[in-house]
Design a protein around this motif. Sequence first.
Motif, PDB file in Angstrom:
ATOM      1  N   TYR A   7     -10.167 -19.376 -50.305  1.00 10.82           N
ATOM      2  CA  TYR A   7     -10.078 -20.438 -49.300  1.00 10.82           C
ATOM      3  C   TYR A   7      -9.419 -19.946 -48.019  1.00 10.82           C
ATOM      4  O   TYR A   7      -9.731 -20.418 -46.930  1.00 10.82           O
ATOM      5  N   SER A  27     -16.626 -35.393 -53.027  1.00 10.98           N
ATOM      6  CA  SER A  27     -16.041 -34.390 -52.132  1.00 10.98           C
ATOM      7  C   SER A  27     -16.093 -32.987 -52.724  1.00 10.98           C
ATOM      8  O   SER A  27     -15.599 -32.047 -52.100  1.00 10.98           O
ATOM      9  N   VAL A  29     -17.681 -29.402 -54.349  1.00  9.51           N
ATOM     10  CA  VAL A  29     -18.750 -28.436 -54.108  1.00  9.51           C
ATOM     11  C   VAL A  29     -19.092 -27.764 -55.432  1.00  9.51           C
ATOM     12  O   VAL A  29     -18.204 -27.285 -56.139  1.00  9.51           O
ATOM     13  N   TYR A  43     -20.820 -24.527 -47.140  1.00  4.66           N
ATOM     14  CA  TYR A  43     -20.709 -25.912 -46.721  1.00  4.66           C
ATOM     15  C   TYR A  43     -19.900 -26.053 -45.441  1.00  4.66           C
ATOM     16  O   TYR A  43     -18.993 -25.278 -45.161  1.00  4.66           O
ATOM     17  N   ASP A  44     -20.244 -27.085 -44.697  1.00  5.27           N
ATOM     18  CA  ASP A  44     -19.484 -27.475 -43.513  1.00  5.27           C
ATOM     19  C   ASP A  44     -18.304 -28.294 -43.996  1.00  5.27           C
ATOM     20  O   ASP A  44     -18.478 -29.368 -44.559  1.00  5.27           O
ATOM     21  N   PHE A  45     -17.092 -27.792 -43.757  1.00  2.00           N
ATOM     22  CA  PHE A  45     -15.919 -28.464 -44.278  1.00  2.00           C
ATOM     23  C   PHE A  45     -15.275 -29.423 -43.280  1.00  2.00           C
ATOM     24  O   PHE A  45     -14.163 -29.853 -43.483  1.00  2.00           O
ATOM     25  N   ARG A  51     -13.192 -29.717 -51.393  1.00  2.05           N
ATOM     26  CA  ARG A  51     -13.297 -29.466 -49.958  1.00  2.05           C
ATOM     27  C   ARG A  51     -11.888 -29.476 -49.378  1.00  2.05           C
ATOM     28  O   ARG A  51     -11.169 -30.458 -49.491  1.00  2.05           O
ATOM     29  N   ALA A  69     -25.376 -30.636 -45.261  1.00  2.00           N
ATOM     30  CA  ALA A  69     -24.216 -30.251 -44.483  1.00  2.00           C
ATOM     31  C   ALA A  69     -24.634 -29.461 -43.248  1.00  2.00           C
ATOM     32  O   ALA A  69     -25.495 -28.600 -43.305  1.00  2.00           O
ATOM     33  N   ILE A  80     -17.715 -21.669 -50.729  1.00  2.00           N
ATOM     34  CA  ILE A  80     -16.945 -22.293 -49.655  1.00  2.00           C
ATOM     35  C   ILE A  80     -17.666 -22.149 -48.325  1.00  2.00           C
ATOM     36  O   ILE A  80     -17.770 -23.100 -47.543  1.00  2.00           O
ATOM     37  N   TYR A 112     -13.287 -24.985 -38.311  1.00  3.76           N
ATOM     38  CA  TYR A 112     -13.083 -26.281 -38.945  1.00  3.76           C
ATOM     39  C   TYR A 112     -11.638 -26.566 -39.328  1.00  3.76           C
ATOM     40  O   TYR A 112     -11.305 -27.676 -39.709  1.00  3.76           O
ATOM     41  N   PHE A 166     -23.342 -33.888 -52.715  1.00  8.14           N
ATOM     42  CA  PHE A 166     -22.334 -33.530 -51.723  1.00  8.14           C
ATOM     43  C   PHE A 166     -22.240 -34.579 -50.628  1.00  8.14           C
ATOM     44  O   PHE A 166     -21.170 -34.881 -50.128  1.00  8.14           O
ATOM     45  N   GLN A 167     -23.364 -35.162 -50.229  1.00 11.38           N
ATOM     46  CA  GLN A 167     -23.369 -36.233 -49.247  1.00 11.38           C
ATOM     47  C   GLN A 167     -24.335 -37.312 -49.717  1.00 11.38           C
ATOM     48  O   GLN A 167     -25.427 -37.023 -50.142  1.00 11.38           O
TER      49      GLN A 167
END
Length: 624
Positions: free
Chosen positions: A271, A219, A221, A328-330, A238, A370, A325, A600, A363-364
Amino acid sequence: MPSIARLPDNIANKISAGEVVQRPASVVKELLENAIDSGADRISVVIRDAGKELVRIIDNGRGMNREDALLSVERFATSKLRDVADLDTLGTLGFRGEALASISSVSHFELRTREADAPVALKFRYEGGIPAEESEVQGEPGTTVSVRNLFYNVPARRKFLKSNATEYGHIFELVRSFSLAYPEIGWQLVNDEDELFNFRTPDLLERLDTFYGKGFAESLVEVGEENDYLSIRGYIGRPALQKRKRLDQYFFINRRPVQNRMLTQALQQAYGELLVERQAPFALLFLGIDPSRVDVNVHPAKLEVRFDDERSVRNMFYPVIKRAIRTYDFSPDLSAAAPQATPGSAPAEGSSSFGGGYRTLSFQEVPERAITKTELYGNYREGALGATPSAPSGPSRQETMFPVPDVPAAREDISQLLRSSMHEGPDEAEAGPKGEDPKIWQLHNKYLVCQIKTGLMIIDQHVAHERVLYERAVEVMESSVPNSQQLLFPQKVEFKPWEFEVFDEIREDLYRLGFNLRPFGSRAVMIEGVPQDVRPGSEVTILQDMIAEYRDNAQRLRLEKRDNLAKSYSCRNAIMTGQKLSVGEMRTLIDNLFATREPYSCPHGRPVIIKMSLAQLDHMFGRS
């Protein structure tokens, strides 16, 4: 006879111990710094009774000869400084030369050390800082320091130690931070004969998953930036998945664990609204800077540091975190169980790593990068087949609870795609020509389920509308654009005393938001106009609920007044769980959501969107 006398060393050491040795964790910190400075690649920490009975640090470093071992327990004796200029080029964790003298003066202290080419180890024992024994013993190369009965001769200090759970917690946090800072070192922690962890490989992924749970590292970044003045490396969490306490923020300056308020605040501000109120993101960040530009000699504990140009450090640190931050798609993934990397395995081809055994964290696990805000919205709207209908005029407040705002020219494509298909059910939503409209359903009058090109996304209708209303409220109050719609029949509101006090405090900003209120008696007002988003018939309830929410936020949180008002308004005015929406209302809500800056998360930090990719679905059904 003079009235001023030089204090004996044992008294001076006890006084010094009050600053250097505040609790068992202080002992562990000082001894670990010495072990790391000795070049050890294996360190064990053994504690009993939360460090009150025993703290033992075992390392396989260089060890010491007899002369150095005797001097190491003397006050202001160190191998790390020779003159004052060395303070500007420190490359070691310890340097003050006070730790061992202070620790030995308030404990039963034992030092065993052996150089690699020495035939035997040397043992030195002290009681309250006074030498009690010197002998030769068998032992492995390196140094072992045992501290027993801490504060036995300072009962007042021992009396004020906290519970074993609290003192142990401080020790665990400390050892954890060092084990993350120095992954090239093997770390072992034993508490009351129970081994808590024993890291033998330089794998940061393994350590993070051990401390925070399996899959935690996935999870994170990665952050990386470097210039001639400052380098930043590490990982951040994240926000939609990690809602942790500040103890889970690690800052290292030239690999020294530090506490710095400026860095903490800059991280939090980067953030912004992605965080839940009163929560802090996970961070493991390493800053490299010329030692002459940072002062580590601020406090005997060596945790606080000062930069010679704090503004420049912040101006470089903040954008790096902000950019990471935004990259990425959060929105959270409903991930299937991902295959775990084998600890110690080599990085995947094409991945990068930085010194000390750090491995880039994927990340994935699914073969998909993302999805950005633009792509996610584009996937949702892909079924339009290039249709270019004229944008509908915004519906009146009586026609829908989702007025369509004016769309800037840069987003004309969204405006063109806003269509008012008012089908009432999922079957009808699919009835049009293939590709004519995106697939969308309402689940339990609570969530919106949408088909997208890469799978599906699920939207919480309440927090989505809350995000839309919040950004609209902030914009209206800052721009002073008229936003009030007059009521045909004004509504009277009777306030309680505390409600009227809050109302009086925010009266001016309520007017900016769009509430046209006229005093009517001592503690009453007439509502003559409201913002265009307020649902007909809810004017009185919305105003009273907003005031209650505003007071609650003011008591629990430190929010700027307008921000508090915007959050209170959006929370109380948003559509609620259980409210049925037409297909047209659902589409308009989604369009408005993706026109916001932060689709998001809601203003309070809760996730708005969860997506599931086809690859994840295939994995769940055994197709992959």
